[in-house]
Scaffold this active site. Structure first.
Site, mmCIF file in Angstrom:
data_model
loop_
_atom_site.group_PDB
_atom_site.id
_atom_site.type_symbol
_atom_site.label_atom_id
_atom_site.label_comp_id
_atom_site.label_asym_id
_atom_site.label_seq_id
_atom_site.Cartn_x
_atom_site.Cartn_y
_atom_site.Cartn_z
ATOM 1 N N SER A 21 0.831 -1.195 0.000
ATOM 2 C CA SER A 21 0.000 0.000 0.000
ATOM 3 C C SER A 21 0.874 1.257 0.000
ATOM 4 C CB SER A 21 -0.939 0.007 1.207
ATOM 5 O OG SER A 21 -0.191 -0.008 2.406
ATOM 6 N N CYS A 22 2.163 1.091 0.285
ATOM 7 C CA CYS A 22 3.094 2.220 0.207
ATOM 8 C C CYS A 22 3.280 2.637 -1.255
ATOM 9 C CB CYS A 22 4.456 1.845 0.789
ATOM 10 S SG CYS A 22 4.391 1.353 2.525
ATOM 11 N N VAL A 23 3.711 3.902 -1.450
ATOM 12 C CA VAL A 23 3.953 4.395 -2.807
ATOM 13 C C VAL A 23 5.419 4.804 -2.932
ATOM 14 C CG1 VAL A 23 3.396 6.209 -4.487
ATOM 15 C CG2 VAL A 23 1.569 5.160 -3.136
ATOM 16 N N GLY A 84 0.979 1.611 -4.082
ATOM 17 C CA GLY A 84 -0.401 2.022 -3.814
ATOM 18 C C GLY A 84 -1.422 0.923 -4.053
#
Lengths: 167, 204
Positions: A21-23, A84
């Site tokens: 979910s990190c970008v 993401g």
């Protein structure tokens, strides 16, 4: 996670491994071998102290300042995004309810728009993890999805039609 | 905001991890009908970037079971996420032991069930010890990069804090040369509830 790296050494490679979910936000100067990469975890900061790149709203200006210090110019700068993802689609509990991935991406795009840096390519969304690599000398950005192979995401001579852009 | 845990609190959390993972190892051993080895559990309070490295190679492909557990009276901010990480090979040999096809719907549901049984028995032991109501949610099975799984859980549990609390233990299924990581990742609210019940309030 929550960190950033910048480089003006042509042989360097900047890597963010296992983005869920990190970008991963890559900033590249199209004409000079200067690049930066930040690993953003959450959309916005309320807290006073934190890792430099943890929050989108702080990571983008910080990363920008760092690459400019190495000689990058804002008018030649482009941004490339990866990550993401919605890792726990379908799970009921709070780990899924937040849809962090999409919110992270939206926050990063907003901060980049405020800074006047265009997003030229993005491999975002979906439900798979990704690893993003920036080769500083060639200004090439590539991405590998979990279980997949590494594919080019952007380089300075990409034709506009070739750009990977997920809606 | 930076939260610190003192040695006494970390000892207590390590003890909880030890009891939880010990109970989980016994449950797994009964389920598979084989001995299960358990390495000494760790309770680590680490900066985020280090927390990920402490768990494993972020790029490695893993099979994982994510089991969120509600803590107390259903306040969404208090939660413990139970996370099981196996190598693909280990996931496949566990499926074979249970007589199901790996990477099939049935195989995934068997892995989810292992997560369920291990997680539920671990949090059952914690509930007994602390007197807290702990509600396991349905498990979620995914095959992905270790970093993507762990960082996404940490982003949801740690929130704005800079320190992640990682309680982990390594379980080994003997005669199947299969090792897995058993992690408890509490939210800040979850840690506060646990420590509060042990008389070691988190507010320092």
């Amino acid at each position: 996670m929550g960190e950033l790296a910048v480089s003006a050494a042509p042989d360097d490679e900047l890597v963010s491994m296992g983005l869920g979910s990190c970008v991963g936000v890559a900033l590249v100067d199209r004409e000079r071998a200067v690049a930066g990469l930040a690993h953003v975890m959450l959309p916005a900061a309320n807290a006073a102290y934190s890792a430099p790149a943890k929050f989108a709203d702080r990571a983008v200006p910080t990363l920008l300042a760092c690459v400019e210090r190495l000689g990058a110019r804002r008018e030649r700068m482009v941004a490339i995004l990866a990550g993401g993802a919605q890792m726990f689609a379908g799970a009921r509990a709070s780990v899924a309810g937040l849809d962090l991935g999409a919110r992270n991406e939206a926050a990063v795009r907003e901060a980049l728009a405020d800074a006047g840096v265009p997003v030229r390519a993005a491999a975002t969304g979906g439900d798979r993890g990704r690893t993003v690599r920036v080769r500083v000398g060639e200004a090439r950005v590539s991405v590998k999805e979990a279980g997949g192979v590494e594919v080019p995401l952007w380089h300075p001579h990409f034709h506009a039609d070739d750009l990977v852009e997920t809606p | 905001m930076i939260t610190r845990y003192d040695e006494q609190q970390l000892d207590a959390l390590r003890e909880l991890a030890s009891i939880g993972s010990g109970t989980a190892a016994t449950a797994l051993s009964q389920m598979l009908g084989r001995p299960v080895g358990l390495a000494v559990p760790r309770a680590l309070a680490l900066p985020l970037a280090d927390a990920l490295d402490a768990v494993g190679e972020p790029d490695a492909m893993v099979a994982s079971v994510v089991l969120p557990v509600g803590v107390g009276d259903g306040d969404a901010a208090a939660e413990i996420v139970v996370l099981l990480l196996f190598s693909y090979r280990c996931a496949a040999s566990l499926c074979e032991l249970l007589g199901v096809e790996p990477r099939s719907e049935l195989g995934d549901s068997a892995l989810g069930e292992i997560g369920n049984i291990l997680g539920a028995s671990a949090v059952g032991a914690l509930a007994q010890m602390t007197g807290l109501a702990l509600e396991p949610q349905p498990p979620h099975v995914l095959y992905d990069m270790l970093g993507a799984v762990v960082a996404s859980v940490l982003a949801a549990t740690v929130g704005e804090l800079d320190v992640a609390l990682v309680l982990d233990a390594s379980l080994t299924v003997e005669e199947a040369s299969c090792g897995m990581s058993f992690l408890l990742l509490p939210t800040v609210g979850g840690v506060a509830e646990l420590l509060g019940r042990l008389g070691l309030g988190a507010e320092k």
